[in-house]
Design an enzyme around this catalytic site. Structure first.
Site, PDB file in Angstrom:
ATOM      1  N   TYR A  58       0.855  -1.197   0.000  1.00 27.89           N
ATOM      2  CA  TYR A  58       0.000   0.000   0.000  1.00 27.89           C
ATOM      3  C   TYR A  58       0.881   1.233   0.000  1.00 27.89           C
ATOM      4  CZ  TYR A  58      -4.999  -0.626   0.138  1.00 27.89           C
ATOM      5  OH  TYR A  58      -6.293  -0.843  -0.228  1.00 27.89           O
ATOM      6  N   GLU A  60      -0.465   4.908  -0.790  1.00 22.45           N
ATOM      7  CA  GLU A  60      -1.151   6.146  -1.169  1.00 22.45           C
ATOM      8  C   GLU A  60      -0.190   7.333  -1.136  1.00 22.45           C
ATOM      9  OE1 GLU A  60      -3.291   3.990   0.524  1.00 22.45           O
ATOM     10  OE2 GLU A  60      -5.369   4.716   0.283  1.00 22.45           O
ATOM     11  N   ASP A 204      -6.378  12.125 -26.328  1.00 23.72           N
ATOM     12  CA  ASP A 204      -6.472  10.775 -25.781  1.00 23.72           C
ATOM     13  C   ASP A 204      -5.799   9.868 -26.805  1.00 23.72           C
ATOM     14  OD1 ASP A 204      -7.197   8.182 -25.112  1.00 23.72           O
ATOM     15  OD2 ASP A 204      -9.211   8.726 -24.467  1.00 23.72           O
ATOM     16  N   THR A 230      -4.138   4.814 -22.300  1.00 19.92           N
ATOM     17  CA  THR A 230      -3.945   3.516 -21.665  1.00 19.92           C
ATOM     18  C   THR A 230      -2.562   3.033 -22.107  1.00 19.92           C
ATOM     19  OG1 THR A 230      -5.004   2.460 -23.545  1.00 19.92           O
ATOM     20  CG2 THR A 230      -6.375   2.826 -21.606  1.00 19.92           C
ATOM     21  N   LYS A 233      -2.778  -1.218 -24.970  1.00 15.86           N
ATOM     22  CA  LYS A 233      -3.139  -1.438 -26.380  1.00 15.86           C
ATOM     23  C   LYS A 233      -1.839  -1.553 -27.186  1.00 15.86           C
ATOM     24  CE  LYS A 233      -7.632   0.888 -25.969  1.00 15.86           C
ATOM     25  NZ  LYS A 233      -7.666   1.670 -24.740  1.00 15.86           N
ATOM     26  N   ARG A 239      -2.782  -3.590 -17.936  1.00 20.39           N
ATOM     27  CA  ARG A 239      -4.030  -2.797 -18.048  1.00 20.39           C
ATOM     28  C   ARG A 239      -3.923  -1.615 -17.105  1.00 20.39           C
ATOM     29  NH1 ARG A 239      -7.456  -5.835 -21.217  1.00 20.39           N
ATOM     30  NH2 ARG A 239      -8.975  -4.191 -21.564  1.00 20.39           N
TER      31      ARG A 239
HETATM   32  N1  DSN Z   1     -12.675  -0.204 -25.251  1.00 24.84           N
HETATM   33  C1  DSN Z   1     -11.577   0.389 -25.995  1.00 24.84           C
HETATM   34  C2  DSN Z   1     -11.630   0.051 -27.446  1.00 24.84           C
HETATM   35  O1  DSN Z   1     -11.871  -1.094 -27.753  1.00 24.84           O
HETATM   36  O2  DSN Z   1     -11.402   0.898 -28.290  1.00 24.84           O
HETATM   37  C3  DSN Z   1     -11.444   1.835 -25.767  1.00 24.84           C
HETATM   38  O3  DSN Z   1     -11.257   2.094 -24.436  1.00 24.84           O
END
Ligand code: DSN
Length: 442
Positions: A58, A60, A204, A230, A233, A239
């Site tokens: 932990y 924080e 984004d 994110t 990807k 994640r």
């Molecule tokens: N759910 C994602 C996508 O498949 O594009 C975006 O966050």
């Protein structure tokens, strides 16, 4: 760690049911074409860091300013992730604590806006993300979305229209980002518009971060106040999400004159304690190693090949008579456009999945069908490129997609054969995080 005898040895003993399910998913991801544009294969190193003992701690707060003791090592790990993120993207500030993309975007709003403020973004059916102001999401409930999107005829963004909307509506923030726009996003043009109306500009880059790192897509960092993303990807991380920002707020006097905090500090405070509690240090460690993997020539070659593969696949499908939204792609994804067909996007996505090609149904610009049916299918090349596929393999993939689309009335006969060919084909490749070498070459 290159076959199932070595995977998860403890889980195999203690929870054979769960182990069997994970093996089943591994098998599925090793024998089908993973073409969901937002998916990829994380490396063994990323998986090891994610599964490490760091899940126990932990902490924080932020490095050197924690609310728990015993964080000397953890501080170094988070600082490593921050430093590597800043270096990779050339950013002034990085926050690596967001649990994923949506929490990262929530923090972006809270860093600079108040509920009820106007926000310009692309609605989900036009290719935007839920968090860019869509009506059922917090972003459309707590803020007022001013929509913009691609032209229904061309599938392309029209800057004259975007400028007109921005001047009329004067949103306080403009989102530039998409989950289903296949062309390059021109941040410089958005920045001009944002500056004309004193709006924050936020990119984004969840879908295209790898293309930016590879230098095959424009870079938002010089033009944007904040950049959210994110990491699971195209970057092939765990994640999670992260936010890059400028240190100073160019609108501090105008919108935040009473705040003693600059933009970087407000981003940090929006994440913690604004939205989240304890950061997931196992995930942050995996992010650190992912940023290291991405800051290599090998990764830059990978990013360029992702785009080259998507372009080749797009051209090959169009040559076979399949229409694409936006007339093709400059990125990692393509949107097959079945607006004029009698079958729907959902029909095709399900048919492709039966054949071993895993994508998702998706709205296309100007779609007349509902979101749970759609006229489009979104396909991406990041995961196939991670397996080492190049243009000749994209030619084969185009052939299989075409075969399924031409036989929508005859799926029972056609899909088992395609499925078997694809399973055999996938066996010819190594897969990050699953096997170092193709089984046939062992
Ligand atoms: N759910 C994602 C996508 O498949 O594009 C975006 O966050």
């Amino acid at each position: 760690m290159s076959d199932c005898r070595q995977r998860h040895p403890h889980l195999r003993q203690t929870d054979p049911d769960l182990f069997a399910l994970i093996e089943k998913q591994t098998e599925a991801e090793s024998t089908t074409l993973k073409m969901i544009a937002s998916e990829n294969y994380a490396s063994f190193s990323v998986l090891e860091a994610s599964g490490s003992i760091l899940t126990n701690k932990y902490c924080e707060g932020y490095p050197a300013a924690r609310y728990y003791e015993g964080n000397e090592v953890v501080d170094q790990i988070e600082q490593l992730a921050i430093d590597r993120a800043k270096k990779l993207f050339g950013a002034e500030h990085a926050n690596v604590q967001p649990y994923s993309g949506s929490p990262a975007n929530q923090a972006v709003y809270r860093a600079v806006l108040r509920p009820g403020d106007k926000v310009m973004g692309m609605p989900v059916p036009e290719g935007g993300h839920l968090t860019h102001g869509w009506k059922v999401n917090f972003s459309g409930r707590d803020y007022l979305q001013v929509p913009y999107g691609p032209d229904p005829e061309t599938g392309l963004l029209d800057f004259a229209k975007i400028r007109k909307i921005a001047r009329e509506e004067r949103p306080k923030m403009i989102w530039v980002g998409a989950t289903a726009y296949p062309r390059k996003l021109e941040y410089e043009k958005f920045a001009e518009i944002a500056a004309e109306i004193d709006a924050y500009l936020v990119a984004d880059i969840a879908h295209i971060n790898g293309l930016i790192v590879a230098g095959v897509h424009p870079d938002p960092v010089p033009h944007c106040d904040m950049v959210s993303s994110t990491i699971h990807k195209m970057l092939r991380g765990p994640r999670a999400g992260f936010i890059l920002s400028k240190e100073e707020d160019r609108y501090q006097e105008k919108y935040h004159s009473s705040s003693k905090f600059n933009l970087a500090k407000r981003v940090d405070r929006a994440v913690f304690p604004g939205l989240q509690g304890g950061p997931h240090m196992n995930t942050i460690a995996a992010m650190a190693t992912c940023f290291k993997e991405a800051d290599t020539d090998e990764f830059r070659r990978y990013g360029a090949q992702v785009a080259a593969n998507a372009k080749h696949l797009a051209e090959s499908l169009m040559a076979r008579g399949i229409q694409l939204a936006g007339g093709g792609t400059d990125t990692h994804l393509l949107i097959l456009d079945f607006r004029t067909a009698e079958f729907t996007g959902k029909d095709v996505a399900e048919a492709l999945a039966r054949a071993g090609i895993i994508g998702n149904f998706n709205m296309v610009p100007g779609d007349h069908r509902k979101p749970f049916v759609t006229s489009g299918v979104r396909l991406g090349t990041p995961a196939l490129t991670s397996m080492g596929m190049k243009e000749p393999e994209m030619e084969k993939v185009a052939g299989w997609i075409d075969e399924v689309c031409r036989n929508m009335g005859n799926l029972d006969e056609v899909t088992p054969g395609v499925r078997a060919e694809i399973a055999e084909f996938c066996g010819q490749f190594a897969i990050p995080g699953i096997r170092d070498r193709a089984p046939a070459t062992r």
